[in-house]
Write a protein that holds these residues in place. Structure first.
Motif, mmCIF file in Angstrom:
data_model
loop_
_atom_site.group_PDB
_atom_site.id
_atom_site.type_symbol
_atom_site.label_atom_id
_atom_site.label_comp_id
_atom_site.label_asym_id
_atom_site.label_seq_id
_atom_site.Cartn_x
_atom_site.Cartn_y
_atom_site.Cartn_z
ATOM 1 N N GLN A 5 0.838 -1.194 0.000
ATOM 2 C CA GLN A 5 0.000 0.000 0.000
ATOM 3 C C GLN A 5 0.873 1.244 0.000
ATOM 4 N N TYR A 6 0.362 2.274 -0.636
ATOM 5 C CA TYR A 6 1.085 3.529 -0.797
ATOM 6 C C TYR A 6 0.127 4.679 -0.516
ATOM 7 N N HIS A 7 0.546 5.580 0.326
ATOM 8 C CA HIS A 7 -0.253 6.756 0.648
ATOM 9 C C HIS A 7 0.268 7.920 -0.196
ATOM 10 N N HIS A 8 -0.641 8.624 -0.830
ATOM 11 C CA HIS A 8 -0.257 9.787 -1.618
ATOM 12 C C HIS A 8 -1.442 10.722 -1.733
ATOM 13 N N GLN A 9 -1.317 11.739 -2.604
ATOM 14 C CA GLN A 9 -2.363 12.754 -2.671
ATOM 15 C C GLN A 9 -2.838 12.985 -4.097
ATOM 16 N N LEU A 10 -4.099 13.357 -4.166
ATOM 17 C CA LEU A 10 -4.721 13.781 -5.403
ATOM 18 C C LEU A 10 -4.525 15.289 -5.473
ATOM 19 N N ASP A 11 -4.013 15.796 -6.581
ATOM 20 C CA ASP A 11 -3.801 17.242 -6.641
ATOM 21 C C ASP A 11 -5.105 17.975 -6.956
ATOM 22 N N ASP A 12 -5.036 19.300 -6.976
ATOM 23 C CA ASP A 12 -6.235 20.126 -7.177
ATOM 24 C C ASP A 12 -6.903 19.923 -8.535
ATOM 25 N N LYS A 13 -6.159 19.377 -9.494
ATOM 26 C CA LYS A 13 -6.717 19.134 -10.824
ATOM 27 C C LYS A 13 -7.159 17.685 -11.009
ATOM 28 N N GLY A 14 -7.210 16.913 -9.927
ATOM 29 C CA GLY A 14 -7.665 15.533 -10.012
ATOM 30 C C GLY A 14 -6.635 14.592 -10.608
ATOM 31 N N ARG A 15 -5.360 14.892 -10.362
ATOM 32 C CA ARG A 15 -4.292 14.046 -10.901
ATOM 33 C C ARG A 15 -3.582 13.322 -9.760
ATOM 34 N N LEU A 16 -3.069 12.161 -10.091
ATOM 35 C CA LEU A 16 -2.285 11.401 -9.120
ATOM 36 C C LEU A 16 -1.161 10.684 -9.840
ATOM 37 N N ARG A 17 -0.212 10.237 -9.058
ATOM 38 C CA ARG A 17 0.881 9.429 -9.594
ATOM 39 C C ARG A 17 0.670 7.986 -9.153
ATOM 40 N N ASN A 91 -11.141 11.255 -14.222
ATOM 41 C CA ASN A 91 -12.414 11.833 -14.605
ATOM 42 C C ASN A 91 -13.081 12.373 -13.340
ATOM 43 N N SER A 92 -13.591 13.584 -13.377
ATOM 44 C CA SER A 92 -14.196 14.191 -12.183
ATOM 45 C C SER A 92 -15.377 13.380 -11.653
ATOM 46 N N SER A 93 -16.100 12.716 -12.548
ATOM 47 C CA SER A 93 -17.213 11.891 -12.070
ATOM 48 C C SER A 93 -16.704 10.681 -11.293
ATOM 49 N N CYS A 98 -16.461 7.939 -6.220
ATOM 50 C CA CYS A 98 -15.679 7.187 -5.237
ATOM 51 C C CYS A 98 -15.445 7.967 -3.948
ATOM 52 N N GLY A 99 -15.953 9.192 -3.879
ATOM 53 C CA GLY A 99 -15.810 9.983 -2.662
ATOM 54 C C GLY A 99 -14.372 10.346 -2.345
ATOM 55 N N MET A 100 -13.583 10.627 -3.375
ATOM 56 C CA MET A 100 -12.163 10.892 -3.169
ATOM 57 C C MET A 100 -11.896 12.329 -2.768
ATOM 58 N N GLY A 101 -11.089 12.459 -1.738
ATOM 59 C CA GLY A 101 -10.594 13.752 -1.303
ATOM 60 C C GLY A 101 -9.129 13.861 -1.671
ATOM 61 N N LYS A 102 -8.408 14.637 -0.926
ATOM 62 C CA LYS A 102 -6.995 14.864 -1.221
ATOM 63 C C LYS A 102 -6.120 13.647 -0.903
#
Length: 142
Positions: A5-17, A91-93, A98-102
């Protein structure tokens, strides 16, 4: 096989690595879809194609329930494409569904990667009855 498992963040534009350990195993054409469990599933392109063919190749065109399932799955599916900085735009939808936050967590789940909002994942895991889940695997009848 995907694990860890890896903890990371979703950026303000809905992007992740995608974590490098997972990205390497996903290959060239991974597919992402919003599951019915409030998380995203990522399969290798080959595994996704196999899954789709096994589940839907003989589906009855007149089976309205099956048609609804296909609509729900394929409308919530997209190829996983990285930009030049190695980020994936969601995709923003999908984010909303999925109820994703940061704060997000990516986990290995054997044949796929799952991406969860960290709090949604914690709540999901806390709600599990582990004794009930493992009983079929630990039964002396096996």
């Amino acid at each position: 096989m995907f694990y860890g498992q890896y903890h990371h963040q979703l950026d303000d534009k809905g992007r992740l690595r995608i974590p490098p350990a997972f990205r390497k195993l996903l290959g060239d054409n991974p597919m992402l879809f919003c599951s019915f469990e409030k998380c995203l599933f990522i399969y290798t392109g080959e595994d996704f194609d196999k899954l789709v063919k096994e589940r839907f190749s003989n589906a009855d065109l007149l089976d309205t329930d099956m048609n609804d399932i296909k609509r729900a799955i394929f409308a919530s599916t997209q190829p996983l494409v990285e930009d030049k900085q190695g980020r994936v735009s969601l995709n923003s939808s999908f984010i909303e569904q999925c109820g994703m936050g940061k704060n997000i967590i990516s986990i290995g789940a054997l044949d796929r990667v799952e991406i969860w909002d960290e709090e949604v994942y914690k709540a999901h895991m806390q709600a599990l009855d582990y004794k009930k889940i493992v009983a079929p695997f630990t039964s002396r009848n096996n």
